[in-house]
Design a protein around this motif. Structure first.
Motif, mmCIF file in Angstrom:
data_model
loop_
_atom_site.group_PDB
_atom_site.id
_atom_site.type_symbol
_atom_site.label_atom_id
_atom_site.label_comp_id
_atom_site.label_asym_id
_atom_site.label_seq_id
_atom_site.Cartn_x
_atom_site.Cartn_y
_atom_site.Cartn_z
ATOM 1 N N THR A 90 29.920 46.527 32.893
ATOM 2 C CA THR A 90 31.336 46.506 33.764
ATOM 3 C C THR A 90 32.487 46.189 32.907
ATOM 4 O O THR A 90 33.488 46.438 33.471
ATOM 5 C CB THR A 90 31.208 45.404 35.007
ATOM 6 O OG1 THR A 90 30.814 44.194 34.475
ATOM 7 C CG2 THR A 90 29.922 45.803 35.894
ATOM 8 N N TYR A 91 32.351 45.748 31.756
ATOM 9 C CA TYR A 91 33.392 45.399 30.692
ATOM 10 C C TYR A 91 33.485 46.445 29.888
ATOM 11 O O TYR A 91 32.557 46.854 29.203
ATOM 12 C CB TYR A 91 33.357 44.112 30.389
ATOM 13 C CG TYR A 91 33.222 42.898 31.269
ATOM 14 C CD1 TYR A 91 34.221 42.567 32.067
ATOM 15 C CD2 TYR A 91 31.945 42.290 31.588
ATOM 16 C CE1 TYR A 91 34.340 41.394 32.854
ATOM 17 C CE2 TYR A 91 31.838 41.186 32.483
ATOM 18 C CZ TYR A 91 33.067 40.941 33.160
ATOM 19 O OH TYR A 91 32.973 39.892 34.118
ATOM 20 N N ARG A 115 39.897 40.356 34.317
ATOM 21 C CA ARG A 115 39.774 41.730 35.181
ATOM 22 C C ARG A 115 40.835 41.605 36.247
ATOM 23 O O ARG A 115 41.165 42.578 36.675
ATOM 24 C CB ARG A 115 38.627 41.581 35.905
ATOM 25 C CG ARG A 115 37.417 41.436 34.863
ATOM 26 C CD ARG A 115 36.209 40.577 35.731
ATOM 27 N NE ARG A 115 36.109 39.590 36.248
ATOM 28 C CZ ARG A 115 35.584 38.819 37.044
ATOM 29 N NH1 ARG A 115 34.292 39.690 37.416
ATOM 30 N NH2 ARG A 115 35.826 37.915 37.584
ATOM 31 N N TYR A 120 40.224 45.122 38.741
ATOM 32 C CA TYR A 120 39.122 44.367 39.679
ATOM 33 C C TYR A 120 39.251 44.825 41.327
ATOM 34 O O TYR A 120 38.185 45.168 41.978
ATOM 35 C CB TYR A 120 39.209 43.078 39.245
ATOM 36 C CG TYR A 120 37.872 42.353 39.963
ATOM 37 C CD1 TYR A 120 37.044 42.436 39.231
ATOM 38 C CD2 TYR A 120 38.280 41.697 41.025
ATOM 39 C CE1 TYR A 120 35.766 41.576 39.909
ATOM 40 C CE2 TYR A 120 37.027 41.160 41.777
ATOM 41 C CZ TYR A 120 35.924 40.996 41.188
ATOM 42 O OH TYR A 120 34.956 40.371 41.647
ATOM 43 N N ASN A 124 36.126 46.914 42.592
ATOM 44 C CA ASN A 124 34.790 46.058 43.173
ATOM 45 C C ASN A 124 35.008 46.426 44.541
ATOM 46 O O ASN A 124 36.252 46.307 45.180
ATOM 47 C CB ASN A 124 35.348 44.473 42.654
ATOM 48 C CG ASN A 124 34.274 43.597 43.469
ATOM 49 O OD1 ASN A 124 33.126 43.922 43.208
ATOM 50 N ND2 ASN A 124 34.624 42.655 43.950
ATOM 51 N N ASN A 130 36.328 39.538 45.996
ATOM 52 C CA ASN A 130 37.894 39.643 45.610
ATOM 53 C C ASN A 130 38.531 38.531 46.340
ATOM 54 O O ASN A 130 39.452 37.619 45.534
ATOM 55 C CB ASN A 130 38.558 40.805 46.333
ATOM 56 C CG ASN A 130 37.946 42.050 45.958
ATOM 57 O OD1 ASN A 130 37.432 42.008 44.700
ATOM 58 N ND2 ASN A 130 38.154 43.102 46.561
ATOM 59 N N ASN A 133 37.174 35.258 44.108
ATOM 60 C CA ASN A 133 38.055 35.026 42.746
ATOM 61 C C ASN A 133 39.276 34.576 42.952
ATOM 62 O O ASN A 133 39.965 33.719 42.132
ATOM 63 C CB ASN A 133 38.262 36.471 42.007
ATOM 64 C CG ASN A 133 36.663 36.909 41.299
ATOM 65 O OD1 ASN A 133 36.552 36.054 40.046
ATOM 66 N ND2 ASN A 133 35.928 37.458 42.007
ATOM 67 N N ASP A 150 41.796 34.536 35.345
ATOM 68 C CA ASP A 150 40.449 35.091 35.862
ATOM 69 C C ASP A 150 39.251 33.948 35.524
ATOM 70 O O ASP A 150 38.637 34.028 34.390
ATOM 71 C CB ASP A 150 40.078 36.427 35.128
ATOM 72 C CG ASP A 150 38.705 36.984 35.989
ATOM 73 O OD1 ASP A 150 38.240 36.297 36.835
ATOM 74 O OD2 ASP A 150 38.558 38.072 35.830
ATOM 75 N N THR A 153 35.410 35.454 35.104
ATOM 76 C CA THR A 153 34.833 36.345 34.409
ATOM 77 C C THR A 153 33.812 36.058 33.538
ATOM 78 O O THR A 153 33.697 34.708 32.798
ATOM 79 C CB THR A 153 36.131 36.918 33.572
ATOM 80 O OG1 THR A 153 36.024 38.194 32.801
ATOM 81 C CG2 THR A 153 36.705 35.856 32.827
ATOM 82 N N TYR A 197 38.212 46.758 34.355
ATOM 83 C CA TYR A 197 36.808 46.356 35.127
ATOM 84 C C TYR A 197 36.450 47.767 35.725
ATOM 85 O O TYR A 197 37.100 48.315 36.409
ATOM 86 C CB TYR A 197 36.855 45.220 36.044
ATOM 87 C CG TYR A 197 35.973 45.072 36.862
ATOM 88 C CD1 TYR A 197 34.843 44.026 36.233
ATOM 89 C CD2 TYR A 197 35.407 45.673 38.242
ATOM 90 C CE1 TYR A 197 33.588 43.857 36.953
ATOM 91 C CE2 TYR A 197 34.462 45.313 38.742
ATOM 92 C CZ TYR A 197 33.636 44.520 38.469
ATOM 93 O OH TYR A 197 32.075 44.111 38.955
ATOM 94 N N ASP A 199 33.107 49.171 38.448
ATOM 95 C CA ASP A 199 32.024 48.545 39.209
ATOM 96 C C ASP A 199 30.474 48.763 38.321
ATOM 97 O O ASP A 199 30.666 49.723 37.816
ATOM 98 C CB ASP A 199 31.925 49.095 40.583
ATOM 99 C CG ASP A 199 31.405 48.025 41.451
ATOM 100 O OD1 ASP A 199 30.837 47.027 41.114
ATOM 101 O OD2 ASP A 199 31.280 48.180 42.614
#
Length: 322
Positions: A90-91, A115, A120, A124, A130, A133, A150, A153, A197, A199
């Motif tokens: 995902t990164y 992200r 993100y 996401n 969401n 975070n 973040d 992360t 980022y 998914d």
């Protein structure tokens, strides 16, 4: 002692682990003495075999949980710079060199892969993630007076002194919260690195449990605030007890007494007195724990000096061997 250690915690990631390793190898080919470590956490698929075939050093942690894996990695590996990246692809790896240079050349203690300032919220698809975070980031930045963009992360770079002085207490995904607060409380130099980022690929299963992990993170946040700022934490309870005691005494004891000159509500008087005593106890408990925490901070700085001296000794030994 490696120059750069890439740390990849993995649990049932056969679909993505090979690509992550090959991407990291391509991106770090110009960074000398780089080692890629995959720490398997009881995977039941072909994660281990694929990681070995891809050229990574595979080790095992049999205690389940990401926190247990990170504890094992931090204890066993010595390196000038550490970069931790998830095995779920995902990164992006194109910022690894930037993160490495910040630690290596600018003496940054932790680089946070941010992200939330990029893609993100569009990539996401889990709305509660969401919200969670954003909530955790705002709470930590407010209560611990930091500017980490973040908090949760899993993409981070660390210095040697951060890794060797970080006490891993959590066993689950709340470990990232611990890292962020540890850096903020002990005046570690932290920088944010904006990363894209994406998914998880279709068919790849997330190990996160939104409600359970979110609750664990909030409990961890509360416990760490109590640990690092005990006077502020217990002063809240002290103020509540004092307020209740005052209200009960004035409206149920003092005002009736001023009219009748008789204490008519002895039980209320007793309760208000108990609450007043509890108020003093909680306040002074916080004050004592705050004094202990101040001592712990001084001890940490002394321990940091020892860690730095150990690293310098290891660097000299490496130079002698070369």
């Amino acid at each position: 002692m490696n120059n750069l250690a890439i740390l990849i915690p993995a649990y049932n990631e056969e679909m993505t682990i090979g690509k992550v390793i090959s991407d990291v190898q391509r991106e770090t080919k110009n960074i000398p003495d780089t080692a890629i470590y995959v720490y398997d956490n009881n995977s039941k698929d072909n994660t281990v075999d694929i990681a070995k075939k891809s050229g990574a050093i595979v080790r095992h942690e049999y205690a389940q949980g990401k926190g247990a894996v990170i504890r094992r990695m931090f204890r066993e590996i010595d390196a000038d710079v550490y970069i931790m990246i998830d095995a779920d692809d995902t990164y992006p790896v194109d910022v690894i060199e930037k993160m490495y240079n910040k630690v290596k050349n600018k003496s940054v203690d932790m680089v946070v892969g941010d992200r939330l300032s990029s893609t993100y919220f569009t990539e996401n698809k889990r709305l509660f993630h969401n919200f969670g975070n954003t909530l955790v980031r705002n709470l930590i930045n407010r209560f611990f007076k930091t500017n980490i963009r973040d908090i949760l992360t899993g993409y981070r770079a660390f210095s040697y002194r951060f890794v060797k002085t970080f006490p891993v207490l959590s066993r689950g995904f709340e470990i990232e919260t611990e890292m962020s607060i540890h850096a903020a409380e002990y005046n570690m130099l932290v920088e944010n690195q904006v990363v894209d980022y994406r998914d998880r690929p279709e068919g790849s299963e997330s190990k996160l449990n939104t409600l359970q992990d979110g609750f664990s993170v909030l409990i961890t946040l509360s416990n760490l605030f109590r640990t690092y700022h005990p006077l502020a934490f217990y002063s809240v309870f002290s103020a509540v007890f004092l307020g209740l005691s005052t209200v009960l005494f004035i409206f149920r004891v003092f005002l009736p007494y001023s009219s009748t000159h008789t204490v008519e509500n002895f039980p209320t008087l007793i309760v208000s007195t108990i609450l007043l005593v509890l108020s003093f106890i909680t306040f002074f408990s916080g004050a004592i724990l705050d004094s202990i925490q101040s001592t712990n901070r001084r001890n940490f700085e002394l321990n940091l000096i020892q860690v730095e001296m150990k690293k310098q000794k290891m660097d000299k030994e490496n130079e002698a061997e070369i």
